[in-house]
Design a protein around this motif. Structure first.
Motif, PDB file in Angstrom:
ATOM      1  N   VAL A  10       0.727  -0.932  -0.184  1.00 38.62           N
ATOM      2  CA  VAL A  10      -0.157  -0.397   0.408  1.00 38.62           C
ATOM      3  C   VAL A  10       1.504   1.469   0.222  1.00 38.62           C
ATOM      4  CG1 VAL A  10      -1.519   1.247   1.417  1.00 38.62           C
ATOM      5  CG2 VAL A  10      -1.650  -1.626   0.971  1.00 38.62           C
ATOM      6  N   ASN A  11       1.815   1.290   0.721  1.00 37.50           N
ATOM      7  CA  ASN A  11       3.245   2.755   0.766  1.00 37.50           C
ATOM      8  C   ASN A  11       4.205   2.611  -0.332  1.00 37.50           C
ATOM      9  OD1 ASN A  11       2.237   2.453   3.504  1.00 37.50           O
ATOM     10  ND2 ASN A  11       3.727   1.815   4.020  1.00 37.50           N
ATOM     11  N   TRP A  12       4.068   1.684  -1.077  1.00 39.41           N
ATOM     12  CA  TRP A  12       4.846   1.845  -1.847  1.00 39.41           C
ATOM     13  C   TRP A  12       4.624   1.419  -3.917  1.00 39.41           C
ATOM     14  CZ3 TRP A  12       8.657   4.787  -0.229  1.00 39.41           C
ATOM     15  CH2 TRP A  12       8.351   4.581   1.319  1.00 39.41           C
ATOM     16  N   VAL A  13       3.483   0.727  -4.050  1.00 42.54           N
ATOM     17  CA  VAL A  13       3.230  -0.177  -4.807  1.00 42.54           C
ATOM     18  C   VAL A  13       1.514   0.586  -5.186  1.00 42.54           C
ATOM     19  CG1 VAL A  13       1.994  -1.790  -6.768  1.00 42.54           C
ATOM     20  CG2 VAL A  13       4.548  -2.246  -4.111  1.00 42.54           C
ATOM     21  N   GLN A  14       0.977   0.773  -4.146  1.00 37.86           N
ATOM     22  CA  GLN A  14      -0.405   1.055  -4.677  1.00 37.86           C
ATOM     23  C   GLN A  14      -0.490   2.621  -5.257  1.00 37.86           C
ATOM     24  OE1 GLN A  14      -3.421   0.193  -2.205  1.00 37.86           O
ATOM     25  NE2 GLN A  14      -5.165   2.224  -2.427  1.00 37.86           N
ATOM     26  N   PRO A  15       0.421   3.473  -5.053  1.00 37.89           N
ATOM     27  CA  PRO A  15       0.728   4.791  -5.614  1.00 37.89           C
ATOM     28  C   PRO A  15       0.907   5.297  -6.813  1.00 37.89           C
ATOM     29  CG  PRO A  15       2.261   5.237  -3.672  1.00 37.89           C
ATOM     30  CD  PRO A  15       1.552   3.558  -3.871  1.00 37.89           C
ATOM     31  N   LEU A  16       1.587   3.951  -7.200  1.00 36.41           N
ATOM     32  CA  LEU A  16       1.817   3.900  -8.588  1.00 36.41           C
ATOM     33  C   LEU A  16       0.655   3.724 -10.205  1.00 36.41           C
ATOM     34  CD1 LEU A  16       3.572   0.994  -9.340  1.00 36.41           C
ATOM     35  CD2 LEU A  16       4.771   3.402  -9.633  1.00 36.41           C
ATOM     36  N   ALA A  17      -0.822   3.646  -9.537  1.00 32.62           N
ATOM     37  CA  ALA A  17      -2.448   3.657  -9.640  1.00 32.62           C
ATOM     38  C   ALA A  17      -1.765   4.905 -10.352  1.00 32.62           C
ATOM     39  CB  ALA A  17      -3.624   3.497  -8.683  1.00 32.62           C
ATOM     40  N   ASP A  18      -1.605   6.334  -9.582  1.00 35.54           N
ATOM     41  CA  ASP A  18      -1.863   7.572  -9.992  1.00 35.54           C
ATOM     42  C   ASP A  18      -1.044   8.175 -10.955  1.00 35.54           C
ATOM     43  OD1 ASP A  18      -3.869   7.896  -7.507  1.00 35.54           O
ATOM     44  OD2 ASP A  18      -2.068   8.271  -6.934  1.00 35.54           O
ATOM     45  N   GLN A  19       0.051   7.070 -11.724  1.00 35.46           N
ATOM     46  CA  GLN A  19       0.865   7.296 -13.187  1.00 35.46           C
ATOM     47  C   GLN A  19       0.526   6.876 -14.197  1.00 35.46           C
ATOM     48  OE1 GLN A  19       4.919   6.608 -11.682  1.00 35.46           O
ATOM     49  NE2 GLN A  19       4.789   6.742  -9.432  1.00 35.46           N
ATOM     50  N   GLY A  20      -0.641   6.718 -14.079  1.00 35.46           N
ATOM     51  CA  GLY A  20      -1.348   5.954 -16.068  1.00 35.46           C
ATOM     52  C   GLY A  20      -1.268   4.935 -15.813  1.00 35.46           C
ATOM     53  N   PRO A  21      -1.396   4.038 -16.816  1.00 31.53           N
ATOM     54  CA  PRO A  21      -0.931   2.986 -17.657  1.00 31.53           C
ATOM     55  C   PRO A  21      -0.069   2.354 -16.900  1.00 31.53           C
ATOM     56  CG  PRO A  21      -0.420   3.991 -19.320  1.00 31.53           C
ATOM     57  CD  PRO A  21      -1.515   5.377 -18.595  1.00 31.53           C
ATOM     58  N   VAL A  22      -0.025   2.001 -16.349  1.00 31.64           N
ATOM     59  CA  VAL A  22       0.638   0.870 -15.393  1.00 31.64           C
ATOM     60  C   VAL A  22       1.680   0.074 -15.909  1.00 31.64           C
ATOM     61  CG1 VAL A  22       2.180  -0.442 -13.208  1.00 31.64           C
ATOM     62  CG2 VAL A  22       0.363   1.976 -13.321  1.00 31.64           C
ATOM     63  N   GLN A  23       2.305  -0.267 -16.398  1.00 29.05           N
ATOM     64  CA  GLN A  23       2.994  -1.957 -17.213  1.00 29.05           C
ATOM     65  C   GLN A  23       3.544  -3.047 -16.016  1.00 29.05           C
ATOM     66  OE1 GLN A  23       1.621  -2.361 -20.542  1.00 29.05           O
ATOM     67  NE2 GLN A  23       1.029  -0.709 -19.945  1.00 29.05           N
ATOM     68  N   ALA A  24       2.699  -3.980 -15.503  1.00 32.99           N
ATOM     69  CA  ALA A  24       3.660  -4.478 -14.266  1.00 32.99           C
ATOM     70  C   ALA A  24       3.896  -6.384 -14.978  1.00 32.99           C
ATOM     71  CB  ALA A  24       2.464  -4.933 -13.222  1.00 32.99           C
ATOM     72  N   LEU A  25       4.689  -6.491 -14.009  1.00 33.59           N
ATOM     73  CA  LEU A  25       5.110  -8.276 -14.798  1.00 33.59           C
ATOM     74  C   LEU A  25       5.846  -9.155 -13.482  1.00 33.59           C
ATOM     75  CD1 LEU A  25       7.231 -10.127 -16.119  1.00 33.59           C
ATOM     76  CD2 LEU A  25       9.070  -8.919 -16.263  1.00 33.59           C
ATOM     77  N   GLU A  26       5.253  -9.933 -13.103  1.00 38.37           N
ATOM     78  CA  GLU A  26       5.643 -10.995 -12.175  1.00 38.37           C
ATOM     79  C   GLU A  26       5.566 -11.949 -12.222  1.00 38.37           C
ATOM     80  OE1 GLU A  26       1.753 -11.782  -9.086  1.00 38.37           O
ATOM     81  OE2 GLU A  26       1.542 -12.799 -10.314  1.00 38.37           O
ATOM     82  N   ILE A  27       7.064 -12.376 -11.358  1.00 37.88           N
ATOM     83  CA  ILE A  27       7.368 -13.776 -11.837  1.00 37.88           C
ATOM     84  C   ILE A  27       7.239 -14.854 -10.801  1.00 37.88           C
ATOM     85  CG2 ILE A  27      10.008 -15.384 -12.319  1.00 37.88           C
ATOM     86  CD1 ILE A  27      10.854 -12.219 -12.326  1.00 37.88           C
ATOM     87  N   GLY A  28       6.182 -16.177 -11.513  1.00 41.55           N
ATOM     88  CA  GLY A  28       5.326 -16.704 -10.218  1.00 41.55           C
ATOM     89  C   GLY A  28       4.705 -15.886  -9.670  1.00 41.55           C
ATOM     90  N   SER A  29       3.314 -16.720 -10.407  1.00 37.85           N
ATOM     91  CA  SER A  29       1.239 -16.691  -9.899  1.00 37.85           C
ATOM     92  C   SER A  29       0.545 -17.155  -9.370  1.00 37.85           C
ATOM     93  CB  SER A  29       0.830 -15.869 -11.138  1.00 37.85           C
ATOM     94  OG  SER A  29       1.498 -15.066 -11.768  1.00 37.85           O
ATOM     95  N   PHE A  30       1.293 -18.573  -9.134  1.00 38.73           N
ATOM     96  CA  PHE A  30       0.218 -19.254  -7.844  1.00 38.73           C
ATOM     97  C   PHE A  30      -0.961 -19.391  -8.239  1.00 38.73           C
ATOM     98  CE2 PHE A  30      -0.927 -21.639  -4.368  1.00 38.73           C
ATOM     99  CZ  PHE A  30      -0.506 -22.261  -3.945  1.00 38.73           C
ATOM    100  N   GLU A  31      -1.642 -18.704  -7.208  1.00 34.95           N
ATOM    101  CA  GLU A  31      -3.144 -19.063  -7.418  1.00 34.95           C
ATOM    102  C   GLU A  31      -3.309 -17.771  -7.807  1.00 34.95           C
ATOM    103  OE1 GLU A  31      -4.232 -22.162  -4.610  1.00 34.95           O
ATOM    104  OE2 GLU A  31      -3.962 -20.252  -3.934  1.00 34.95           O
ATOM    105  N   GLY A  32      -2.971 -16.501  -7.516  1.00 31.05           N
ATOM    106  CA  GLY A  32      -2.921 -15.204  -8.219  1.00 31.05           C
ATOM    107  C   GLY A  32      -3.590 -14.067  -7.108  1.00 31.05           C
TER     108      GLY A  32
END
Length: 483
Positions: A126-148
């Protein structure tokens, strides 16, 4: 009372060690009204580690009653209930924990999880990742998703712009992952790559991602490779999050060993945003491989697989001498580990050096005999004496055979190689079979990590040796098949 609580816990440990479970339970009941929430959890871990599930469940249910707004209590109870096959109630517990952590969508949308390894880290996200939502169309990458679980949270809280995208790398995509993503209502924004991480990462665009979450295989050498390959894909200013950085367990399950080497190699390329159980790094510049302090990194470890991973990283930047030096050091430390031989094979295949009898001297007798099968049949043999048109080179072949001889840690199913060898050997003969083998070496298909003992492989090599009139190599191969 604090001293009494500590004393009772120590007595309970001794009682469980002596098989006196009821005695340990009575000690817990004596102090339960005086325990702080985290002390309750410590007792719960004690009972679970001892396999005393009834006592552990009793304790955790008491904890949720006494502290119903404590999300950790609900997560612990849910995890225990999963292990006891009480899945519907476990889902309810996870949903309560998520609601307490301000993620009500988890329960409202009916996500289904069998494990919760993520929500306890949500305050940092919430502190470090959620503020990215205000920066427009975020492009994210996840290595290892398991059940999501992390993917669903990102879709619920960060990837809100319709143009935002999430790429998930997961070798085994479970139906549960797809179902949970569908329940977010944003599944079209997700790309699922069913590949090993290093295969998928090699195909992704550079300077593209605002966020990368590394939560794949925890082996330190794999974590190192994942971090190295992820770095150029992330934009300057982007965030890289590495899970289980502070995990304590067997060394081969602790990514911190590899991540620390990555940070040493990539010095000055990042700033540490937060370092705790998870590590949050912000990229401040691209890596400059030619000025990287690889010697200092090499001095920081004696793990042959980490040295091999470092050699691999240097080979990617065409620092062949340094890479070969590291492979040879890794082989000297642990000649039974095959991975450095395979990296060395790739280096040799690129450099194409001369390779003579003297160079073969430090390899084992089986490797030398097998090399004879594939063309080495007279004194003074060197690469240039290979018949023209055989379709294979000696250097990677020797390294690959050495890896087979060590019988450990390979990166593709041996069955695939057997199929190629059998088909090509029968149809077109030895040179073509070896050309196909070499092609598999340079372009391995996806699949597991372990090289099991395969008698059928050695029997096949023995048969090929007989066909080449090499009784010594055949005898050695058949002996390996028997043992």
């Amino acid at each position: 009372m604090a001293d009494s609580v500590v004393s009772c816990f120590e007595q309970a440990q001794a009682a469980i060690a002596a098989g006196q479970v009821d005695r340990a339970g009575q000690l817990y009941l004596q102090v339960t009204d005086f325990l702080k929430p985290q002390e309750h959890r410590r007792w719960g871990e004690l009972f679970q580690q001892a396999g005393q599930w009834d006592w552990a469940e009793t304790l955790l249910r008491r904890l949720t009653r006494q502290h119903p707004t404590m999300p950790e209590a609900w997560t612990d109870l849910g995890t225990l209930l999963v292990s006891r096959d009480q899945l519907p109630e476990a889902q309810t517990c996870f949903a309560k924990a998520h609601r307490l952590r301000d993620w009500p969508e988890s329960g409202d949308r009916g996500y289904w999880f069998s494990r919760d390894w993520f929500s306890n880290q949500l305050p940092n996200w919430v502190n470090w990742v959620q503020p990215l939502a205000d920066q427009g169309p975020v492009q994210a990458l996840e290595i290892g998703s398991f059940e999501g679980m992390s993917a669903c949270w990102l879709l619920d809280r960060v990837l809100l712009n319709p143009e935002a995208r999430l790429t998930c790398i997961e070798p085994e995509i479970r139906p549960t992952l797809r179902d949970n993503l569908d329940r977010t209502g944003r599944a079209p924004q997700v790309t699922l790559l069913s590949q090993l991480s290093w295969e998928a990462l090699a195909q992704l665009p550079v300077d593209h991602y605002d966020l990368a979450y590394i939560d794949g295989c925890h082996a330190p050498w794999v974590a190192f490779r994942d971090a190295v390959m992820t770095w150029p894909l992330v934009k300057v200013g982007g965030l890289v999050v590495i899970d289980d950085y502070r995990y304590v367990g067997l060394p081969e399950d602790c990514p911190q060993f590899g991540v620390d080497l990555f940070m040493l190699l990539f010095t000055h390329c990042f700033e540490v945003v937060f370092s705790g159980y998870q590590l949050f790094l912000r990229k401040v510049r691209d890596w400059q491989p030619l000025t990287a302090p690889w010697q200092r990194v090499a001095e920081a470890t004696t793990d042959p697989l980490l040295l091999d991973a470092l050699a691999w990283a240097l080979a990617r930047s065409h620092q062949w001498d340094a890479a070969q030096q590291l492979c040879e050091r890794a082989i000297g430390l642990a000649p039974q580990v095959a991975a450095p031989y395979l990296t060395l094979a790739e280096i040799w295949a690129q450099r194409q050096p001369e390779f003579s009898d003297q160079d073969l001297a430090h390899y084992g007798p089986l490797t030398r005999s097998l090399v004879q099968i594939f063309g080495h049949s007279h004194p003074g043999f060197a690469l240039k004496t290979l018949p023209v048109g055989t379709g294979y080179d000696l250097e990677p072949l020797v390294a690959y055979l050495q890896a087979l001889e060590k019988d450990t840690y390979w990166h593709e199913p041996i069955a695939n190689l057997l199929t190629v060898l059998e088909r090509q050997g029968k149809q077109q003969g030895m040179p073509q079979a070896m050309a196909a083998w070499l092609d598999r070496l340079h372009h391995p298909p996806a699949g597991g990590l372990a090289l099991p003992h395969r008698p059928d492989l050695w029997r096949l090599i023995g048969d090929l040796a007989i066909g080449s009139n090499n009784a010594t190599a055949a005898a050695l191969a058949y002996r390996c098949a028997l043992h």
